[in-house]
Design a protein around this motif. Sequence first.
Motif, PDB file in Angstrom:
ATOM      1  N   GLU B 202      15.585  41.287  34.068  1.00 48.44           N
ATOM      2  CA  GLU B 202      15.445  41.681  35.460  1.00 48.44           C
ATOM      3  C   GLU B 202      14.481  40.766  36.214  1.00 48.44           C
ATOM      4  O   GLU B 202      14.658  40.501  37.390  1.00 48.44           O
ATOM      5  N   TYR B 203      13.426  40.276  35.519  1.00 56.90           N
ATOM      6  CA  TYR B 203      12.471  39.450  36.255  1.00 56.90           C
ATOM      7  C   TYR B 203      13.029  38.081  36.596  1.00 56.90           C
ATOM      8  O   TYR B 203      12.606  37.464  37.574  1.00 56.90           O
ATOM      9  N   LYS B 205      16.203  37.821  37.427  1.00 55.43           N
ATOM     10  CA  LYS B 205      16.992  38.222  38.590  1.00 55.43           C
ATOM     11  C   LYS B 205      16.093  38.277  39.827  1.00 55.43           C
ATOM     12  O   LYS B 205      16.435  37.761  40.893  1.00 55.43           O
ATOM     13  N   LEU B 206      14.920  38.875  39.653  1.00 55.71           N
ATOM     14  CA  LEU B 206      13.989  38.998  40.778  1.00 55.71           C
ATOM     15  C   LEU B 206      13.526  37.627  41.274  1.00 55.71           C
ATOM     16  O   LEU B 206      13.376  37.409  42.472  1.00 55.71           O
ATOM     17  N   ARG B 208      15.217  34.960  41.268  1.00 58.91           N
ATOM     18  CA  ARG B 208      16.306  34.403  42.092  1.00 58.91           C
ATOM     19  C   ARG B 208      16.373  35.103  43.436  1.00 58.91           C
ATOM     20  O   ARG B 208      16.646  34.483  44.460  1.00 58.91           O
ATOM     21  N   ILE B 209      16.109  36.415  43.432  1.00 62.34           N
ATOM     22  CA  ILE B 209      16.124  37.171  44.686  1.00 62.34           C
ATOM     23  C   ILE B 209      15.072  36.631  45.647  1.00 62.34           C
ATOM     24  O   ILE B 209      15.273  36.591  46.858  1.00 62.34           O
ATOM     25  N   ALA B 222      11.550  31.717  33.149  1.00 62.01           N
ATOM     26  CA  ALA B 222      12.280  32.031  31.919  1.00 62.01           C
ATOM     27  C   ALA B 222      11.622  31.392  30.696  1.00 62.01           C
ATOM     28  O   ALA B 222      11.351  32.075  29.708  1.00 62.01           O
TER      29      ALA B 222
END
Lengths: 322, 307
Positions: B202-203, B205-206, B208-209, B222
């Motif tokens: 999720e982090y 993903k965050l 990228r958000i 990563a």
Amino acid sequence: MSKILLQVEDLCTSFFTRAGEFKAVDGISFYVHEGETFGLVGESACGKTVTGLSILRLLPEPAGRIVGGKIILDGTNLMELSKKEMRAYRGKMISMILQDPMTSLNPVYTVGNQIGESVRLHQGLRDDKVEDEVISALRLLRIPAPEMRIRDYPFQMSGGMRQRVVGSIAMSCRPRLLIADEPTTALDATIQAQYIALFKDIQKQTDVAIIFITHDFGVVANICQRVAVMYAGKIVETAATSTIFKAPKHPYTSALIHSVPRLDRKDDRLYSIEGQPPSLLDLPPGCRFAPRCPDVQEICHKQQPPIVEISDGHSVSCWKVK
Amino acid sequence: MTRFIIIRLLQAVVAIIGIAVMVFFLVRAAGDPLELLKNPNMTEGQYEAMKVRLGLDKSYGEQFIVYMGDLAQGDLGTSLLKQRPVIDMIKESLPNTLKLTLPAFAIGMTLALALGVLAATRRDTFWDQGVKFMAILGQALPGFWVAIMAVLVFAVYWQILPVAGMATPAHYVLPVGTMVFFTLPGMMRLVRSSMLDVLESEYVKLARIKGLPEKTVIWKHALRNALITPLTTLGLIIPGLVLGAVITETIFNWPGMGRMIVEATFARDFTVVQAITILTAVMVLGINLLVDISYAYVDPQIRYEKS
């Protein structure tokens, strides 16, 4: 009514796998006003989160793809932006809060670093200014002693505090649109209520528009002005929150509202909708809710119902409504 | 952190004493060195004199006390065969081993990181398949066989690289390559799978958000998380490197510690085998301690638990 900020038109998003094409979002349209909270409600896997990720154009590659439609933010069709232009929108114009605060922060960087990164990227500030912005973002989410907390790591914080940090990251560049994907689901009930109250307050201060993704009609009643109900990749009903509660027209909406547990009713057991949502690989030709619908007619199984606007801002997709 | 290091150092001392005791008895189980040192022309008196000189006239119990006493004072003894202080022999051979293992380690780890990340970020593409194929090949083929085949191809058929020795930079290519072969595939696979896990998180993903460019997402958010698992196994790779040095130095006639211990074992040169074994143990334990410290550096949660 204020200006329309976001207009989603006929959005189709699919996942292409070996088993075939999953139509996660199948032709949905809605709009969000500036400074408004718009609820996107439905059960798991109905396409709510995929809708949110589609707006950010951050679908898991290479399987997920937007196959059609327009996403217009403040006059710009996001679908036509280059990758680089789209990146400049993320975090600055549009932000998102993910569901689980325990996993959405990077465990090896401090809170200050993770918020500061956004600030530095989108506002091009010098280091000493960055820290001020970070502290103001933490203060916006009412995190106590922000000067101390910027040097903390996520594991030193509680779940509720972490979700506020995630909120700080999202709000750090004062976006116009915030997509909140079940931000309170992982929190316990008291913290949930606090978090929602906090966002109402932030919205007053910043005039941010929020798309609030949830499965909980209780939360919708509390924060959303308007709401769209999704089922199996389609929006079945859109209306103002008060209208939806007073006069739901789609049988699925009624069933969802009916399944919210209430203290003022003495029910022996919780209401639940019979059956399972259809597989997105093998959708029925007619209305997707037909197999579970209590008011099903013959036509429901054969043909998809059109979306009909029955009154101003209230539209329904059901054969029962004409 | 200091407390943690002190505890680990005490543990290491206990481990080294245990290893010293074990190696003392194990080398003596290999046979009697006097049989190999005995010269048919020696008189009975000369033979007895040699026994006394080497200290082999004493009982095992007495020998053990002398050995442990010397060890406590940092004295590694004298080679039975060469009649030289073992420490001098190590001073000559250790740099040669380091000249082999350090570049091999650096190259192996850099490649493992680069290729592991490449494969993970381009999952299921040509690059990923290539890396996976190399990793499986590398883990399935025995290193010594690959080294001999490499000598055959590069040094014998094509004659573009020397067979053995360490005179010029070209002499380093095959032995260092062999050592890389011992460490790279396992590490590469580990980096790849660990990176794949982290990329799903999720982090990421965050990140990228937030609108971060992909290279920041991968190399900042990563990779640092993806390194935690490979780092823990780094401690396990070090003994593999020691084993690799023994095999590689033997094949390429490289005058390092690996070859020295092989020769000493065949000659039943007790003191040399004991000294190198203990020294290797000290190095492995020392590197493991460094790995643990770096682990705490990468993962703040560990840093805070230990302080």
